[in-house]
Write a protein that holds these residues in place. Structure first.
Motif, PDB file in Angstrom:
ATOM      1  N   GLY A   1      49.965  41.580  36.072  1.00 50.92           N
ATOM      2  CA  GLY A   1      49.410  40.485  36.881  1.00 50.92           C
ATOM      3  C   GLY A   1      47.848  40.363  37.062  1.00 50.92           C
ATOM      4  O   GLY A   1      47.485  39.308  37.150  1.00 50.92           O
ATOM      5  N   GLN A   2      47.295  41.406  36.916  1.00 56.18           N
ATOM      6  CA  GLN A   2      45.717  41.239  37.046  1.00 56.18           C
ATOM      7  C   GLN A   2      45.261  40.421  35.814  1.00 56.18           C
ATOM      8  O   GLN A   2      44.229  39.547  36.050  1.00 56.18           O
ATOM      9  CB  GLN A   2      45.162  42.679  36.954  1.00 56.18           C
ATOM     10  N   VAL A   3      45.896  40.561  34.776  1.00 53.96           N
ATOM     11  CA  VAL A   3      45.373  39.732  33.440  1.00 53.96           C
ATOM     12  C   VAL A   3      45.659  38.226  33.715  1.00 53.96           C
ATOM     13  O   VAL A   3      44.694  37.404  33.297  1.00 53.96           O
ATOM     14  CB  VAL A   3      46.145  40.304  32.245  1.00 53.96           C
ATOM     15  N   ILE A   4      46.918  37.969  33.973  1.00 59.27           N
ATOM     16  CA  ILE A   4      47.330  36.722  34.448  1.00 59.27           C
ATOM     17  C   ILE A   4      46.224  35.951  35.568  1.00 59.27           C
ATOM     18  O   ILE A   4      45.786  34.898  35.207  1.00 59.27           O
ATOM     19  CB  ILE A   4      48.571  36.406  34.918  1.00 59.27           C
ATOM     20  N   LEU A   5      46.016  36.713  36.469  1.00 60.09           N
ATOM     21  CA  LEU A   5      45.024  36.205  37.468  1.00 60.09           C
ATOM     22  C   LEU A   5      43.539  35.721  36.833  1.00 60.09           C
ATOM     23  O   LEU A   5      43.006  34.805  37.164  1.00 60.09           O
ATOM     24  CB  LEU A   5      44.862  37.147  38.714  1.00 60.09           C
ATOM     25  N   ASP A   6      43.144  36.715  36.040  1.00 60.90           N
ATOM     26  CA  ASP A   6      42.003  36.373  35.344  1.00 60.90           C
ATOM     27  C   ASP A   6      42.042  35.119  34.598  1.00 60.90           C
ATOM     28  O   ASP A   6      41.038  34.545  34.723  1.00 60.90           O
ATOM     29  CB  ASP A   6      41.533  37.369  34.519  1.00 60.90           C
ATOM     30  N   GLN A   7      43.095  34.919  33.827  1.00 52.98           N
ATOM     31  CA  GLN A   7      43.262  33.785  33.039  1.00 52.98           C
ATOM     32  C   GLN A   7      43.126  32.311  33.809  1.00 52.98           C
ATOM     33  O   GLN A   7      42.670  31.380  33.423  1.00 52.98           O
ATOM     34  CB  GLN A   7      44.507  33.805  32.186  1.00 52.98           C
ATOM     35  N   ILE A   8      43.491  32.502  34.873  1.00 48.55           N
ATOM     36  CA  ILE A   8      43.888  31.290  35.932  1.00 48.55           C
ATOM     37  C   ILE A   8      42.522  31.189  36.851  1.00 48.55           C
ATOM     38  O   ILE A   8      42.314  30.402  37.834  1.00 48.55           O
ATOM     39  CB  ILE A   8      45.078  31.317  36.671  1.00 48.55           C
TER      40      ILE A   8
ATOM     41  N   GLU B   1      50.818  37.571  45.293  1.00 51.98           N
ATOM     42  CA  GLU B   1      52.028  37.507  44.633  1.00 51.98           C
ATOM     43  C   GLU B   1      52.034  38.318  43.109  1.00 51.98           C
ATOM     44  O   GLU B   1      53.058  39.063  42.764  1.00 51.98           O
ATOM     45  CB  GLU B   1      52.413  35.978  44.299  1.00 51.98           C
ATOM     46  N   LEU B   2      50.796  38.190  42.800  1.00 51.88           N
ATOM     47  CA  LEU B   2      50.860  38.651  41.106  1.00 51.88           C
ATOM     48  C   LEU B   2      50.202  40.115  40.942  1.00 51.88           C
ATOM     49  O   LEU B   2      50.109  40.882  39.957  1.00 51.88           O
ATOM     50  CB  LEU B   2      50.093  37.857  40.302  1.00 51.88           C
ATOM     51  N   ASP B   3      49.240  40.730  41.708  1.00 51.18           N
ATOM     52  CA  ASP B   3      48.530  41.777  41.818  1.00 51.18           C
ATOM     53  C   ASP B   3      49.275  43.007  41.851  1.00 51.18           C
ATOM     54  O   ASP B   3      50.212  43.079  42.725  1.00 51.18           O
ATOM     55  CB  ASP B   3      47.563  41.834  42.789  1.00 51.18           C
ATOM     56  N   GLY B   4      49.346  43.637  40.582  1.00 46.73           N
ATOM     57  CA  GLY B   4      50.298  45.026  40.573  1.00 46.73           C
ATOM     58  C   GLY B   4      51.523  44.795  40.043  1.00 46.73           C
ATOM     59  O   GLY B   4      52.275  45.908  40.039  1.00 46.73           O
ATOM     60  N   VAL B   5      51.775  43.570  39.605  1.00 46.08           N
ATOM     61  CA  VAL B   5      53.226  43.135  38.833  1.00 46.08           C
ATOM     62  C   VAL B   5      52.970  43.269  37.412  1.00 46.08           C
ATOM     63  O   VAL B   5      52.102  42.793  36.776  1.00 46.08           O
ATOM     64  CB  VAL B   5      53.675  41.557  39.405  1.00 46.08           C
ATOM     65  N   ALA B   6      54.049  43.802  36.746  1.00 53.13           N
ATOM     66  CA  ALA B   6      54.237  43.760  35.404  1.00 53.13           C
ATOM     67  C   ALA B   6      54.813  42.501  34.880  1.00 53.13           C
ATOM     68  O   ALA B   6      55.838  41.924  35.319  1.00 53.13           O
ATOM     69  CB  ALA B   6      54.949  45.113  34.841  1.00 53.13           C
ATOM     70  N   ILE B   7      54.053  41.878  34.075  1.00 51.87           N
ATOM     71  CA  ILE B   7      54.466  40.688  33.408  1.00 51.87           C
ATOM     72  C   ILE B   7      54.661  40.739  31.900  1.00 51.87           C
ATOM     73  O   ILE B   7      53.899  41.445  30.957  1.00 51.87           O
ATOM     74  CB  ILE B   7      53.459  39.648  33.506  1.00 51.87           C
ATOM     75  N   VAL B   8      55.993  40.145  31.285  1.00 51.14           N
ATOM     76  CA  VAL B   8      56.270  40.261  30.004  1.00 51.14           C
ATOM     77  C   VAL B   8      56.078  38.578  29.519  1.00 51.14           C
ATOM     78  O   VAL B   8      56.651  37.976  29.889  1.00 51.14           O
ATOM     79  CB  VAL B   8      57.555  40.815  29.520  1.00 51.14           C
TER      80      VAL B   8
END
Length: 273
Positions: A230-237, A209-216
Motif C-alpha cells: 500500500g505504501q508504494v500505491i500511496l506514493d504513486q497517487i 486504508e492502504l498503509d500496511g496493506v499488501a496489494i497484488v
C-alpha cells in the motif's frame, strides 16, 4: 450560550424534517454505495475503487453541508433584532450554531453511513482503522459545514452565497488530490492543494486504508502478477504516508479557523441593512 443552545435543540425537536431527511438520504446513499463497491479486493481495481469511495463520500458530506448556507439567511433578521437588544454577542451565536449542528448533522450521519457502508464495501477490517475513518470523515463534514456557514454569514444575498459556495466546493474537489495527481504538480500549483480541506481528508483516509496493506497487481491480459504494498500505491497517487497525523491536525485547525472567521465577519463586517 446555554440559552441559544437550548433554543437550537428545541427548534430541532419541533422541526425535525432536516435531520430526518439527512439521516434518510445518508442511509440510502450508504446502501447504494455498499452495493456498488461491495467486497473491494487487494488488487489494482480494488485500489481504484477505494479511491473512488473516499472521493465520493468526502464530497457527499461536503455537499450535505450546504444546508448550513441557508440557516444564517433564515435567522439573519432574528439575530440582528436580538443582538441589538443586547441578548447575546456574535461569539455566543456562532458557537451555539456550531455545537448544536455538530452532533445531529455532522457526527451521527457519519456513524450511520459507516455502520452500513464500511462492512459492505470491505474497507480495512480493524477497529482502529474504522475509528479513524469515522473521525476523519466527521472532521471533513464539520469543516464543510463551517466553511459554508462562513460564506452564508459573509453574503447577505442568498443567490450570491449559493454561487460562491458551489464554486468553492468545486475548487476543493479539484484540489483534493484525486482529480489531479499531486506527483504531476510543482511549486505554486502544488501549494494550491493546501487550500482545500478535502486534500487533507482524502490523504488521511487513503493512508488509513492502504498503509500496511499488501496489494497484488495483475495487468489485464497478462498471466504474471506483481506483488506490492500500500505504501508504494500511496506514493504513486501522490500521498505521503507520514502525513496522517499532520492531516488530521490540519483538519482540526481548519475547523477552528472557519468558526473563528465566521465570528470575525459577523462581529466586524456584517451590518443590518
Amino acid at each position: 450560550l446555554a440559552c441559544l443552545c437550548a433554543r437550537q435543540v428545541r427548534q430541532t425537536v419541533r422541526h425535525p424534517l432536516v435531520v430526518t431527511l439527512n439521516f434518510g438520504v445518508v442511509a440510502v446513499t450508504a446502501l447504494a454505495l455498499g452495493c456498488l463497491f461491495a467486497g473491494v479486493t487487494d488488487d489494482l481495481p480494488g485500489v481504484l475503487n477505494r479511491c473512488g469511495v473516499v472521493f465520493f463520500l468526502t464530497n457527499f458530506f461536503m455537499f450535505t453541508g450546504l444546508v448550513s448556507l441557508s440557516m444564517w439567511q433564515h435567522e439573519r433578521l432574528l439575530y440582528f433584532h436580538e443582538h441589538s437588544s443586547g441578548c447575546y454577542g456574535p461569539g455566543a451565536y456562532v458557537l451555539a450554531k456550531a455545537l448544536c449542528e455538530l452532533l445531529p448533522l455532522r457526527v451521527l450521519p457519519v456513524f450511520l453511513f459507516g455502520a452500513i457502508a464500511y462492512p459492505m464495501i470491505g474497507l480495512k477490517p480493524t477497529a482502529e482503522a474504522a475509528a479513524w475513518f469515522a473521525a476523519v470523515v466527521c472532521l471533513a463534514n464539520a469543516n464543510a459545514s463551517a466553511m459554508f456557514n462562513c460564506i452564508g454569514v459573509a453574503c447577505a444575498n442568498t443567490a450570491l452565497g449559493t454561487l460562491l459556495a458551489v464554486v468553492v466546493a468545486l475548487v476543493s474537489q479539484l484540489l483534493s488530490g484525486f482529480i489531479l495527481n499531486k506527483n504531476s504538480l510543482e511549486g505554486a500549483a502544488l501549494g494550491l492543494t493546501r487550500l482545500s480541506f478535502l486534500n487533507y481528508a482524502f490523504e488521511a483516509l487513503m493512508i488509513n486504508e492502504l498503509d500496511g496493506v499488501a496489494i497484488v497487481i495483475q495487468p489485464k491480459g497478462m498471466d504474471k502478477s506483481f506483488p506490492t504494498t500500500g505504501q508504494v500505491i500511496l506514493d504513486q497517487i501522490g500521498v505521503d504516508a507520514d502525513n496522517f497525523a499532520a492531516d488530521v491536525a490540519t483538519l482540526c485547525v481548519w475547523l477552528v479557523a472557519c468558526i473563528a472567521l465566521s465570528y470575525a465577519i459577523l462581529k466586524w463586517f456584517v451590518k443590518e441593512t
